[in-house]
Design an enzyme around this catalytic site. Structure first.
Site, mmCIF file in Angstrom:
data_model
loop_
_atom_site.group_PDB
_atom_site.id
_atom_site.type_symbol
_atom_site.label_atom_id
_atom_site.label_comp_id
_atom_site.label_asym_id
_atom_site.label_seq_id
_atom_site.Cartn_x
_atom_site.Cartn_y
_atom_site.Cartn_z
ATOM 1 N N GLN A 171 0.841 -1.202 0.000
ATOM 2 C CA GLN A 171 0.000 0.000 0.000
ATOM 3 C C GLN A 171 0.876 1.252 0.000
ATOM 4 O OE1 GLN A 171 -1.747 0.713 3.807
ATOM 5 N NE2 GLN A 171 -3.388 2.006 3.028
ATOM 6 N N GLY A 172 0.820 2.020 -1.062
ATOM 7 C CA GLY A 172 1.617 3.250 -1.156
ATOM 8 C C GLY A 172 0.759 4.477 -0.916
ATOM 9 N N SER A 231 1.032 6.506 2.547
ATOM 10 C CA SER A 231 1.705 7.472 3.432
ATOM 11 C C SER A 231 2.951 8.063 2.797
ATOM 12 C CB SER A 231 2.123 6.790 4.743
ATOM 13 O OG SER A 231 1.012 6.236 5.372
ATOM 14 N N SER A 251 4.639 -1.183 4.070
ATOM 15 C CA SER A 251 4.839 -2.538 4.599
ATOM 16 C C SER A 251 5.028 -3.526 3.456
ATOM 17 C CB SER A 251 3.628 -2.977 5.436
ATOM 18 O OG SER A 251 3.387 -2.054 6.459
ATOM 19 N N GLU A 293 -9.629 -1.756 5.126
ATOM 20 C CA GLU A 293 -8.529 -2.008 6.066
ATOM 21 C C GLU A 293 -9.062 -1.984 7.494
ATOM 22 O OE1 GLU A 293 -5.455 1.013 6.154
ATOM 23 O OE2 GLU A 293 -4.076 -0.307 7.212
ATOM 24 N N GLU A 329 -4.407 9.358 18.766
ATOM 25 C CA GLU A 329 -4.909 10.742 18.874
ATOM 26 C C GLU A 329 -6.034 10.972 17.861
ATOM 27 O OE1 GLU A 329 -1.715 9.924 18.738
ATOM 28 O OE2 GLU A 329 -1.033 10.528 20.730
HETATM 29 C C1 LIG Z 1 3.545 -0.767 11.513
HETATM 30 C C2 LIG Z 1 3.112 0.243 10.499
HETATM 31 C C3 LIG Z 1 2.833 -0.149 9.209
HETATM 32 C C4 LIG Z 1 2.438 0.799 8.259
HETATM 33 N N1 LIG Z 1 2.205 0.376 6.980
HETATM 34 C C5 LIG Z 1 1.863 1.285 6.036
HETATM 35 C C6 LIG Z 1 1.693 0.862 4.668
HETATM 36 O O1 LIG Z 1 1.837 -0.303 4.328
HETATM 37 N N2 LIG Z 1 1.370 1.800 3.761
HETATM 38 C C7 LIG Z 1 1.170 3.106 4.086
HETATM 39 O O2 LIG Z 1 0.833 3.898 3.209
HETATM 40 N N3 LIG Z 1 1.351 3.546 5.365
HETATM 41 C C8 LIG Z 1 1.702 2.660 6.341
HETATM 42 N N4 LIG Z 1 1.909 3.078 7.638
HETATM 43 C C9 LIG Z 1 1.827 4.500 7.943
HETATM 44 C C10 LIG Z 1 0.646 4.885 8.825
HETATM 45 O O3 LIG Z 1 -0.538 4.908 8.078
HETATM 46 C C11 LIG Z 1 0.991 6.269 9.409
HETATM 47 O O4 LIG Z 1 2.129 6.099 10.243
HETATM 48 C C12 LIG Z 1 -0.141 6.817 10.236
HETATM 49 O O5 LIG Z 1 -1.245 7.154 9.436
HETATM 50 C C13 LIG Z 1 0.314 8.101 10.995
HETATM 51 O O6 LIG Z 1 0.908 9.008 10.138
HETATM 52 P P1 LIG Z 1 2.368 9.597 10.417
HETATM 53 O O7 LIG Z 1 3.284 8.475 10.771
HETATM 54 O O8 LIG Z 1 2.717 10.450 9.261
HETATM 55 O O9 LIG Z 1 2.215 10.488 11.726
HETATM 56 P P2 LIG Z 1 1.668 11.979 11.768
HETATM 57 O O10 LIG Z 1 0.370 12.053 11.070
HETATM 58 O O11 LIG Z 1 2.754 12.906 11.326
HETATM 59 O O12 LIG Z 1 1.435 12.161 13.304
HETATM 60 C C14 LIG Z 1 2.481 12.481 14.238
HETATM 61 C C15 LIG Z 1 1.848 12.663 15.607
HETATM 62 O O13 LIG Z 1 0.923 13.769 15.578
HETATM 63 C C16 LIG Z 1 -0.362 13.360 15.989
HETATM 64 N N5 LIG Z 1 -1.398 14.037 15.211
HETATM 65 C C17 LIG Z 1 -1.430 14.187 13.861
HETATM 66 N N6 LIG Z 1 -2.559 14.864 13.506
HETATM 67 C C18 LIG Z 1 -3.247 15.100 14.641
HETATM 68 C C19 LIG Z 1 -4.487 15.744 14.946
HETATM 69 N N7 LIG Z 1 -5.253 16.241 13.972
HETATM 70 N N8 LIG Z 1 -4.891 15.818 16.247
HETATM 71 C C20 LIG Z 1 -4.112 15.285 17.234
HETATM 72 N N9 LIG Z 1 -2.922 14.684 17.027
HETATM 73 C C21 LIG Z 1 -2.500 14.582 15.757
HETATM 74 C C22 LIG Z 1 -0.400 11.854 15.692
HETATM 75 O O14 LIG Z 1 -1.367 11.195 16.481
HETATM 76 C C23 LIG Z 1 1.019 11.435 16.040
HETATM 77 O O15 LIG Z 1 1.159 11.251 17.420
HETATM 78 C C24 LIG Z 1 2.311 2.161 8.613
HETATM 79 C C25 LIG Z 1 2.598 2.566 9.921
HETATM 80 C C26 LIG Z 1 3.005 1.631 10.852
HETATM 81 C C27 LIG Z 1 3.324 2.107 12.233
#
Ligand SMILES: Cc1cc2nc3c(=O)[nH]c(=O)nc-3n(C[C@H](O)[C@H](O)[C@H](O)COP(=O)(O)OP(=O)(O)OC[C@H]3O[C@@H](n4cnc5c(N)ncnc54)[C@H](O)[C@@H]3O)c2cc1C
Length: 388
Positions: free
Chosen positions: A130-131, A133, A165, A248, A372
């Site tokens: 899944q592309g 993020s 992933s 999902e 969050e």
């Molecule tokens: C094990 C794992 C597998 C994954 N696999 C995939 C995959 O296969 N494909 C893919 O596309 N993505 C994947 N992801 C990515 C995942 O979807 C993102 O990590 C997730 O959506 C959070 O985005 P971010 O990491 O950019 O954090 P951010 O969105 O940058 O958030 C950073 C922090 O800010 C907080 N925050 C952000 N916005 C708000 C708000 N509006 N109010 C309060 N707090 C807020 C968040 O809760 C977090 O604590 C994976 C992630 C993990 C951990």
């Protein structure tokens, strides 16, 4: 909410149990804890046979309609199947292909796309990643910046995805890219199916806290994707992407696995009891109660789905509670084992599950929507509190 099975559901549960007893238990369960190296070896060797048994019944993708090779099961039947499979620790088959992109194509794909991809997802020939993020687009996914520009019969993609992933094992990726940078952000995104062997794709592994290479960065440099690989209409990809995310989220794992962990810890405490372990009695009891609560919360979501309702903040409550509980269970597990809790691998007590889980479950409150974000949904849609 009905806690017991209806006569039809009870019959289906018996059918699933009988199938697992005949085809799975004893054949694939020699070590089966879902995490050990031994298990993974077994999976590689034997999985094809097991896959075939499931395929005969359409149970690789039980939710897909029969015409596409699924079993067309209803929500309650799927839930019962998940529960019974979790009871026997049956590992999932089919990954993101079955869970996410397959059902999305059934709803939004062209006939050619369905023909090309669905049967290869079921047979295991094509593995998907899944592309979605990007480094500045996770919770706020619609801010994504990877670009797709039309050039003749192709789109040319440039940009970068992250946390992808299993990209290093995948044959195909379903992805979102920006096609109209001038439009409001949700309205300038399109959805593509990309062959991972296309020139210009580079996959760079990322090592997680538990020392696993599960996710990756994926770079796109002038990657040409045939226009026929766009799903749905140009600039309407956001809405197709939300369908994928709904699939999902609706496949949130069964709470049965959590209960297994607690049962196993209680057994260990009984065998090695006395002294230091006695002080964990209350904590184990709390985990046991919480695992039961997690199960009831999934019942609520499934019951709503079965009645044709769309769970909203209720699904967020279940995700939030279960993901935080996996961390508490892992925490109790390493405490229970004392210094042994740091050991990982086959020879460690309980096969080192808790040491590994302690590290790996850190991500469970991030993946699939952070805690969050779930709390925001519960606050606004569940409690009616104002935004911010
Ligand atoms: C094990 C794992 C597998 C994954 N696999 C995939 C995959 O296969 N494909 C893919 O596309 N993505 C994947 N992801 C990515 C995942 O979807 C993102 O990590 C997730 O959506 C959070 O985005 P971010 O990491 O950019 O954090 P951010 O969105 O940058 O958030 C950073 C922090 O800010 C907080 N925050 C952000 N916005 C708000 C708000 N509006 N109010 C309060 N707090 C807020 C968040 O809760 C977090 O604590 C994976 C992630 C993990 C951990």
């Amino acid at each position: 909410m009905e806690f017991g099975d209806s006569p039809r559901e009870a019959e289906f549960r018996r059918e699933v149990r009988a199938f697992l007893q005949a085809e799975f238990v004893g054949k694939y369960t020699s070590s089966g804890d879902g995490e050990s190296a031994e298990y993974e070896r077994g999976q590689r060797l034997e999985f094809r046979g097991w896959r075939g048994k499931l395929a005969e019944r359409g149970w690789i993708a039980p939710a897909w309609p029969k015409e596409y090779g699924g079993a067309g099961l209803g929500v309650m039947e799927q839930f019962i199947m998940n529960e019974e499979f979790a009871e026997q620790r049956v590992p999932p088959v089919g990954g993101m292909g079955v869970m996410m992109v397959g059902p999305t194509l059934i709803v939004h794909g062209s006939e050619e796309q369905k023909k090309e991809h669905l049967s290869r997802i079921l047979s295991g020939e094509a593995r998907w990643c899944q592309g979605f993020s990007e480094s500045a687009a996770g919770s706020d996914l619609a801010s994504l910046q990877t670009r797709a520009v039309r050039d003749g019969d192709d789109f040319v993609i440039n940009g970068q995805k992250i946390w992808t992933s299993n990209a290093h094992k995948a044959d195909w990726m379903f992805m979102l890219a920006r096609t109209d940078p001038e439009a409001p952000k949700h309205k300038g995104i399109s959805y593509y199916l990309v062959d991972m062997k296309s020139p210009g794709i580079e996959v760079r592994p990322l090592t997680d806290l538990a020392d696993h290479n599960m996710f990756n960065e994926v770079f796109f440099e002038d990657v040409r994707v045939p226009a026929g690989n766009m799903v749905g209409e140009l600039n309407r990809g956001w809405y197709i992407g939300t369908t994928t995310l709904d699939f999902e989220r609706s496949s949130i794992g069964s709470a049965v696995g959590l209960r297994h962990r607690v049962d196993e810890m209680a057994r260990y405490a009984r065998q090695h009891g006395g002294g230091g372990l006695a002080c964990l009695r209350w904590e184990l009891a709390d985990r046991y109660v919480e695992a039961r609560v997690a199960r009831l919360m999934s019942y609520r979501v499934v019951t709503m789905q079965a009645k044709g309702l769309i769970p909203n903040y209720e699904a967020s409550m279940t995700k939030l509670y279960a993901s935080e509980l996996t961390q508490r269970i892992a925490n109790t597990g390493v405490k229970l084992l004392g210094l042994y809790g740091q050991l990982r691998g086959e020879k460690a007590p309980m096969r080192g599950r808790h040491g590994t889980a302690y590290l790996r479950t850190v991500s469970s409150t991030i993946a699939g929507g952070t805690s969050e974000i779930q709390r925001n949904i519960i606050a606004m849609r569940g409690l009616g509190l104002p935004r911010n």
